[in-house]
Design an enzyme around this catalytic site. Structure first.
Site, short mmCIF file in Angstrom:
data_model
loop_
_atom_site.label_atom_id
_atom_site.label_comp_id
_atom_site.label_asym_id
_atom_site.label_seq_id
_atom_site.Cartn_x
_atom_site.Cartn_y
_atom_site.Cartn_z
N LYS A 112 -95.44 -66.51 -13.05
CA LYS A 112 -96.06 -66.67 -11.72
C LYS A 112 -97.57 -66.73 -11.84
O LYS A 112 -98.21 -67.58 -11.23
CB LYS A 112 -95.63 -65.53 -10.77
N LYS A 193 -85.77 -73.63 -14.64
CA LYS A 193 -84.70 -73.22 -13.72
C LYS A 193 -84.93 -73.76 -12.32
O LYS A 193 -86.08 -73.96 -11.90
CB LYS A 193 -84.56 -71.70 -13.72
N LYS A 196 -86.58 -71.61 -5.78
CA LYS A 196 -86.93 -71.73 -4.36
C LYS A 196 -88.36 -72.17 -4.18
O LYS A 196 -88.70 -72.79 -3.19
CB LYS A 196 -86.84 -70.35 -3.71
P1 ATP Z 1 -88.12 -68.13 -7.27
O1 ATP Z 1 -87.59 -69.03 -8.33
O2 ATP Z 1 -88.94 -68.83 -6.25
O3 ATP Z 1 -88.74 -66.88 -7.79
P2 ATP Z 1 -85.38 -67.63 -6.89
O4 ATP Z 1 -84.82 -68.99 -6.72
O5 ATP Z 1 -85.27 -66.93 -8.19
O6 ATP Z 1 -86.87 -67.63 -6.42
P3 ATP Z 1 -84.51 -65.16 -5.62
O7 ATP Z 1 -84.34 -64.73 -4.20
O8 ATP Z 1 -85.60 -64.52 -6.36
O9 ATP Z 1 -84.71 -66.72 -5.75
O10 ATP Z 1 -83.12 -64.96 -6.39
C1 ATP Z 1 -81.90 -64.68 -5.76
C2 ATP Z 1 -80.81 -64.63 -6.82
O11 ATP Z 1 -80.56 -65.93 -7.34
C3 ATP Z 1 -81.16 -63.76 -8.04
O12 ATP Z 1 -80.04 -62.99 -8.39
C4 ATP Z 1 -81.48 -64.75 -9.12
O13 ATP Z 1 -81.19 -64.25 -10.40
C5 ATP Z 1 -80.55 -65.90 -8.76
N1 ATP Z 1 -81.09 -67.19 -9.23
C6 ATP Z 1 -82.32 -67.69 -8.95
N2 ATP Z 1 -82.49 -68.90 -9.50
C7 ATP Z 1 -81.33 -69.17 -10.16
C8 ATP Z 1 -80.89 -70.30 -10.93
N3 ATP Z 1 -81.66 -71.35 -11.11
N4 ATP Z 1 -79.65 -70.25 -11.46
C9 ATP Z 1 -78.85 -69.17 -11.26
N5 ATP Z 1 -79.21 -68.09 -10.55
C10 ATP Z 1 -80.43 -68.08 -9.99
#
Ligand code: ATP
Ligand code: LTN
Length: 327
Positions: A112, A193, A196
């Site tokens: 980040k 990955k 969001k």
């Molecule tokens: P950001 O990437 O913006 O930090 P995020 O997509 O990781 O956000 P979170 O709310 O932080 O979203 O994560 C919610 C859940 O989704 C967590 O358990 C995280 O491990 C899972 N997760 C996030 N991205 C992925 C992905 N690309 N594949 C599988 N699981 C994911």
């Protein structure tokens, strides 16, 4: 004793198929066999630049998505982190036993800040608040995607440190990570990955996307130029990602999907992936649209009251153990 599950989601909108396949689909499934607590972690969402009005909206929308995908308030405790002061209080206590070096090594913090997010104390100590979330309720299993494993390690380490110093208060929690789709990759850059916070909308499939949009996104997903469908994350990360998504949606092993689509060309394969993704998530969008904001706020309010009561009892034990508070 029945195992207790705790997990959290940031109310930052854009919930995508990676979140769903990596974590939230399990949240609904686990309700039958475990005592489940699910939390919308708004205090975590404050660690990056945000708009207060948008945060409140995202909190309700996130709860709506969770309800739409099957989290059931009669079987799970669903609430918002800021409703329960014990999270922040326990984070302070755990912070006093967290070495700074550990936090500086966190991949999420490094990524980040490298991406230009302004560094602040909250962003740095994010994993301590996450440890507090989990330990506050004495949870022993934490369903998350692969990217959160490192934070669960910190949680385990803090629980052990605490227990060694103050007595056996916390169970040592474990991550519960699915075998496929624990790391769904971006559709525009299959070496990163799906996230969001990626500014490119084309990089993800939102759970609220219309079927036409889902098909368009999958058709335009970045793949290589050799037209053979094959699972090889190094040489063919884009196709491998689509195979993982398809396998997670259908339950079919990747090898049998490869047998079926190996020689049909990417166009046919991508359309087949779009069909199964649409079938999997269209019902979520329909249920989301049928939910009323007022009812969802009430679910959160009631959940918060229950969570606060539960946390209060547990937290007295912690305060007593560390020698603070009125007891
Ligand atoms: P950001 O990437 O913006 O930090 P995020 O997509 O990781 O956000 P979170 O709310 O932080 O979203 O994560 C919610 C859940 O989704 C967590 O358990 C995280 O491990 C899972 N997760 C996030 N991205 C992925 C992905 N690309 N594949 C599988 N699981 C994911
Ligand atoms: N850090 C997690 C969200 C989160 C969480 C938690 C997950 C906050 N507290 C407790 C599991 C348990 C994330 O970024 N996905």
């Amino acid at each position: 004793m029945q195992h207790r599950i705790f997990s959290g989601v940031q109310p930052t909108g854009n919930i995508h198929i990676g979140n769903y396949l990596g974590a939230f689909r399990n949240w609904a499934r686990l309700q039958d066999d475990y005592d489940t607590i699910y939390c919308i972690v708004d205090l975590h969402a404050m660690t990056v630049d945000y708009d207060p009005v948008a945060l409140e909206k995202a909190r309700v929308d996130t709860a709506k998505i969770l309800l739409a995908l099957g989290v059931d308030p009669d079987r799970s405790l669903l609430y918002t982190q800021s409703q329960v002061p014990g999270h922040a209080e326990l984070a302070w206590i755990l912070g006093t036993m967290t070495p700074m070096g550990v936090l500086g090594r966190m991949t999420q913090f490094k990524e980040k800040t490298a991406a230009g997010v302004a560094s602040n104390l909250g962003l740095y100590s994010y994993p301590v608040l996450m440890a507090a979330d989990i330990l506050l309720y004495r949870a022993d299993l934490v369903p998350v995607g692969d990217d959160q494993r490192q934070h669960i390690e910190v949680t385990r380490d803090l629980a052990e440190r605490f227990n060694n110093r103050f007595g056996d208060v916390f169970p040592i929690p474990e991550a519960y990570v699915p075998e496929t789709s624990a790391r769904v990759m971006s559709l525009t850059d299959p070496t990163a990955k799906m996230s969001k916070s990626d500014p490119q909308m084309k990089s993800r499939i939102s759970l609220l996307d219309e079927p036409d949009m889902i098909r368009k996104r999958i058709r335009s997903a970045v793949t290589d130029s050799d037209p053979q469908v094959r699972y090889d994350t190094a040489a063919k990360p884009g196709i491998s990602n689509l195979l993982e998504i398809m396998s997670a949606c259908t339950g079919e092993p990747i090898e049998s999907l490869v047998d079926e689509y190996a020689s049909g060309g990417y166009g046919t394969f991508k359309d087949a992936v779009a069909d199964v993704v649409i079938a999997e998530i269209a019902p979520v969008r329909e249920r989301f649209e049928a939910l009323e904001n007022g009812d969802v706020r009430e679910v959160l309010r009631v959940g918060g009251v229950r969570a606060n009561e539960m946390a209060g009892t547990y937290q007295s034990e912690v305060l007593r153990a560390v020698g603070v508070g009125a007891f």
